[in-house]
Design a protein around this motif. Structure first.
Motif, mmCIF file in Angstrom:
data_model
loop_
_atom_site.group_PDB
_atom_site.id
_atom_site.type_symbol
_atom_site.label_atom_id
_atom_site.label_comp_id
_atom_site.label_asym_id
_atom_site.label_seq_id
_atom_site.Cartn_x
_atom_site.Cartn_y
_atom_site.Cartn_z
ATOM 1 N N PHE A 1 0.869 -1.317 0.070
ATOM 2 C CA PHE A 1 -0.064 0.335 -0.228
ATOM 3 C C PHE A 1 1.255 1.319 0.029
ATOM 4 N N THR A 2 1.774 1.093 0.093
ATOM 5 C CA THR A 2 3.020 2.440 0.451
ATOM 6 C C THR A 2 3.703 2.463 -0.534
ATOM 7 N N CYS A 3 3.436 1.596 -1.282
ATOM 8 C CA CYS A 3 4.744 1.735 -2.810
ATOM 9 C C CYS A 3 3.755 1.896 -3.749
ATOM 10 N N PRO B 1 -1.286 6.823 -3.168
ATOM 11 C CA PRO B 1 -1.663 7.933 -4.881
ATOM 12 C C PRO B 1 -0.972 9.566 -4.782
ATOM 13 N N ALA B 2 0.118 9.092 -3.573
ATOM 14 C CA ALA B 2 0.113 10.683 -3.947
ATOM 15 C C ALA B 2 1.819 10.413 -4.659
ATOM 16 N N LEU B 3 2.014 9.258 -5.336
ATOM 17 C CA LEU B 3 2.947 9.132 -5.379
ATOM 18 C C LEU B 3 2.738 9.194 -7.377
ATOM 19 N N SER B 4 3.539 9.690 -8.377
ATOM 20 C CA SER B 4 3.045 9.287 -9.495
ATOM 21 C C SER B 4 2.214 7.776 -10.155
ATOM 22 N N MET B 5 1.929 7.936 -10.992
ATOM 23 C CA MET B 5 1.974 6.042 -11.174
ATOM 24 C C MET B 5 3.159 5.119 -12.253
ATOM 25 N N THR C 1 14.933 7.393 -6.496
ATOM 26 C CA THR C 1 15.121 8.029 -5.421
ATOM 27 C C THR C 1 14.255 9.248 -5.041
ATOM 28 N N ARG C 2 13.588 9.351 -5.785
ATOM 29 C CA ARG C 2 12.875 10.978 -5.800
ATOM 30 C C ARG C 2 11.262 10.123 -4.631
ATOM 31 N N ALA C 3 10.543 8.574 -5.599
ATOM 32 C CA ALA C 3 9.752 7.671 -5.044
ATOM 33 C C ALA C 3 9.297 8.532 -2.845
ATOM 34 N N LYS C 4 10.640 7.393 -3.368
ATOM 35 C CA LYS C 4 11.415 7.237 -1.612
ATOM 36 C C LYS C 4 11.228 9.048 -0.714
ATOM 37 N N SER C 5 12.316 9.768 -1.233
ATOM 38 C CA SER C 5 11.863 10.660 -0.657
ATOM 39 C C SER C 5 10.457 11.524 -0.820
#
Length: 444
Positions: free
Chosen positions: A121-123, A126-130, A165-169
């Motif tokens: 669910f974290t990966c 919805p705040a992250l781009s697809m 890196t951007r996604a994790k940040s």
């Protein structure tokens, strides 16, 4: 212990345990990079030690303990790490021999499964781009390397590394919680997770570009992750429907290309090549009659029911196209989409009413979402061909050819163009027919 036996055991453990180990370490440390690095070190340690020590009876416990100890060693070297250790009392014995002792809080039934579900669910937040959701899911849950993910999506390794890196940040900066959503948000968030996994499956089922039409490795990863989601959420019907849908489509993979690597449409496939084990599992998961009867059957269940109609038909001529058209009508009511409508047009035409099917296609001509979707023109071309309008069919095939994403599909369209009376050089293009829309049935 032979080297090959150890390698086989480590490879098997990697497929089964990577996501669990990373999920556990992310839950304990909150550090994604640390979790992945320590998981990698644990598998490297297994390759070094198992040849002499033997393969442990519980490889997952052994690997989790080793990875956990590595993480603790690194955390001790920083002030923040010391604070984390003190805060949650995560000191564990340095049990890196034999099987390794599973830390007490991880040996609790469901502990690892809970961590894994939280990671999914974290990966897929919805705040992250697809694109970030898919890449992060492949890295953290499937264990693909950055280079492998970059290759799958046709970008450079450096570009994919920055994306990850951007996604994790962003997860850290936006304080995205590492948890399963609360009950009121669970249905919509589960839908988002399934969208990521199905997008991954689609990219493998019919590559968006390149020389290869099928990327079986991506399909396999999507099925494996969806299977894990079903195991973790056994009472949720849509994950079950999504898994059934993937299995039913994937069962046809060996029949979709001929010996020369050329595309074979659904009507012409050798059904003896379909994987009966996957079909049987998909049908069992679907429980078709009850799924379709239920008023609240979701989009994945309905799409699986459509795929089941093809799987149950002994031959193309015996396909129940009217039932498929009806199911597409139900699907369109629940999930309005021009691609769903296009597939309904094919089913209507294949059920015997070509003019009505073509009218639906013509009604989609102005839809902006289909402007670059070559199957709109390919379907129009095939229906025109079936009605005997070879000139208009050839023109539509030409338009489809200009939009086709893969070499295999372009070559297929060339063959159709030649069949329609065009003088197109076979080295440049290829063919298609209405049933191809169902061969490309999963939506992107």
């Amino acid at each position: 212990m032979t080297t090959s036996a150890v390698r086989q055991a480590v490879d098997g453990a990697f497929r089964e345990e990577w996501g669990r180990i990373v999920a556990t370490l992310v839950g304990r440390t909150g550090d994604w990079d640390l979790a992945e690095e320590c998981a990698q070190e644990a598998f490297a340690e297994a390759l070094r030690r198992w040849p002499s020590d033997g393969i442990p009876g519980r490889p997952g416990a052994w690997l989790t303990t080793v990875a956990g100890n590595r993480a603790i060693d690194r955390l001790r070297r920083s002030r923040r790490g010391a604070e984390l250790i003190e805060q949650v009392g995560r000191e564990t014995p340095q049990a890196e021999t034999g099987e390794g002792a599973m830390p007490e809080h991880l040996d609790r039934p469901g502990a690892i499964e809970d961590d894994r579900l939280r990671l999914i669910f974290t990966c897929c937040h919805p705040a992250l781009s697809m694109e970030s959701r898919v890449a992060l899911t492949l890295r953290s849950l499937a264990g693909l390397t950055t280079a492998e993910i970059a290759k799958a999506f046709l970008v450079s390794e450096a570009t994919m590394a920055k994306r990850l890196t951007r996604a994790k940040s962003k997860i850290v900066a936006a304080r995205i919680p590492y948890r399963v959503p609360p009950a009121p948000l669970l249905p919509e968030r589960t839908t988002g997770v399934l969208a990521v996994l199905y997008l991954l499956f689609n990219e493998g089922y019919s590559a968006s570009s390149g020389r290869e039409l099928i990327r079986a490795d991506l399909c396999d990863e999507a099925i494996r992750l969806t299977r894990a989601l079903v195991t973790l959420m056994p009472d949720e019907p849509e994950p079950i429907g999504a898994l059934a849908l993937m299995l039913l489509h994937h069962s046809r993979r060996h029949a979709r290309l001929d010996a020369d690597g050329e595309l074979v449409t659904l009507d012409d496939q050798d059904r003896s090549l379909w994987d009966r084990h996957e079909i049987d599992e998909g049908l069992e998961l679907l429980d078709l009659d009850s799924a379709v009867r239920r008023i609240h059957a979701g989009p994945y269940q309905l799409q699986a029911a459509i795929a089941a109609c093809h799987a149950r038909a002994p031959s193309a001529d015996e396909t129940d196209w009217q039932k498929i058209a009806d199911l597409y009508g139900e699907l369109e009511a629940k999930m309005p989409s021009p691609v769903v409508r296009l597939n309904r047009a094919v089913a209507v035409a294949m059920a015997g009413d070509i003019e009505s099917g073509l009218a639906i296609v013509e009604g989609l001509s102005g839809d902006e979402k289909l402007q670059r979707y070559y199957l709109l023109e390919a379907t129009r071309a095939d229906l025109l061909r079936r009605l005997g309008d070879r000139v208009s069919a050839a023109a539509a095939y030409e338009r489809a050819l200009a939009l086709a994403p893969s070499d295999v599909e372009r070559r297929y369209l060339v063959r159709r163009l030649k069949g329609a009376g065009s003088g197109v050089d076979e080295n440049g293009r290829e063919d298609i027919e209405a049933s191809l829309a169902h061969e490309k049935e999963p939506e992107k």
